[in-house]
Enzyme design. Structure first.
Site, PDB file in Angstrom:
ATOM      1  N   GLY A  40      45.626  38.084 -23.428  1.00 48.27           N
ATOM      2  CA  GLY A  40      44.182  38.013 -23.612  1.00 48.27           C
ATOM      3  C   GLY A  40      43.723  38.419 -24.993  1.00 48.27           C
ATOM      4  CB  CYS A 189      43.935  43.912 -17.178  1.00 47.18           C
ATOM      5  SG  CYS A 189      44.761  42.347 -17.428  1.00 47.18           S
TER       6      CYS A 189
END
Ligand code: ZN
Length: 256
Positions: A40, A189
Site C-alpha cells: 500500500g 493491517c
C-alpha cells in the site's frame, strides 16, 4: 551527465521548478532507490519515484498479489493476481518508462540478508508491514551508510521520516522505536483495516521525502530533514513534525 532532449521534455515540469531544476533532475536520474515492500505504501511511492525519473529501482517483496490488495496497491490489476509482487511491480515500471533500470527481488528481507539486498542503493525507502523487517532494514542501512526513508501507516495515522543513522549525531529508526519489536510482526493491517487513500497519501509523501534526500546538495529542495518524523493524521486531517534524537545506547547506530 546531460539529459537527452526526450528526457528534458518528459521532466519539463520538474526542471522549471526553481527548487529542483535541471541539476535536481540529473541527481534523480543518477539515483538508485531500493524499495522494501511493494504494498500500500510501496505502490504509490514507486509510481512517483518512477515518474520522477529515478534512474534505478530495486523492488523487494516476497508476497504474491491477492484480491484484497487491489483496494490500495495501485500498481496491480486483476491480471496480476497470484503473481509475485516484486515482478508485477517491476513490469509496471518497465511499461511506464523503458529508460529506467528496474530489478525485482522476490525475497523476504531478514537481518541475515538485508545488507546484501540493499547494497548499492543510494537510498532505501521502507514501506513494509512489520517491525522486524523495518529494524533489519534500519540496521543494514546504518552498516552500509545508506539513508533510509521510513514510512508506516496504522489506520488513519501515518509516519514518514528520513533517517541517517550512519552520520554522527543523527538518529536511526531503531533509536525511534527501540528493540522490543525485533521478534514479532506487530502491525499488520489485516486485522485493523486501512483506507486505500490514506496509505496512498503516506506513500506519495514518502516519495517526496525520499526526493528531498536524493537531491541533497544538488537542489534547493534537497534538505533531507534527518530525524524529523512527520505525523499525518488522515481524519483531522493534520500534519505535525517531531524531532527524533539519537539514542547513545542504540543497538543499531550506537557503535557507528
Ligand atoms: Zn539508532
Amino acid at each position: 551527465m546531460i539529459l537527452p532532449p526526450e528526457r528534458l521534455a518528459r521532466f519539463a515540469r520538474h526542471i522549471v521548478l526553481p527548487e529542483l531544476g535541471g541539476a535536481g533532475q540529473v541527481a534523480l536520474a543518477q539515483a538508485h532507490v531500493a524499495l522494501v515492500g511493494c504494498g500500500g505504501i510501496g505502490s504509490p511511492a514507486l509510481q512517483y519515484l518512477a515518474a520522477a525519473g529515478v534512474g534505478t529501482l530495486t523492488l523487494i517483496d516476497d508476497d504474491i498479489v491477492e484480491a484484497s490488495n487491489l483496494q490500495r496497491q495501485t500498481v496491480f490489476t486483476e491480471a496480476d493476481l497470484g503473481r509475485p509482487k516484486a515482478e508485477a511491480a517491476a513490469q509496471w515500471v518497465r511499461r511506464f518508462d523503458s529508460v529506467l533500470t528496474v530489478h525485482a527481488q522476490p525475497a523476504r528481507i531478514t537481518a541475515a540478508n538485508a545488507a546484501g539486498l540493499l547494497a548499492g542503493a543510494a537510498l532505501v525507502l521502507d514501506g513494509c508491514d512489520n517491525f522486524a523487517t523495518r529494524l533489519a532494514v534500519s540496521d543494514a542501512c546504518v552498516k552500509l551508510g545508506t539513508p533510509l526513508t521510513s514510512a508506516a501507516v496504522g489506520r488513519f495515522q501515518g509516519q514518514v521520516a528520513n533517517f541517517a543513522g550512519h552520520l554522527p549525531d543523527e538518529a536511526c529508526y531503531r533509536c525511534f522505536v527501540g528493540d522490543a519489536f525485533d521478534a514479532a510482526d506487530c502491525d499488520t493491517c489485516a486485522a485493523d483495516g486501512v483506507l486505500g487513500a490514506m496509505v496512498g497519501m503516506v506513500g506519495t509523501f514518502a516519495a517526496l521525502t525520499a526526493i528531498r534526500a536524493l537531491t541533497a546538495s544538488k537542489a534547493a529542495l534537497g534538505d533531507p530533514q534527518w530525524g524529523k518524523l512527520h505525523l499525518l493524521d488522515g481524519l483531522a486531517p493534520s500534519l505535525r513534525t517531531i524531532r527524533i534524537t539519537r539514542d547513545a545506547a542504540c543497538k543499531g547506530c550506537g557503535q557507528a
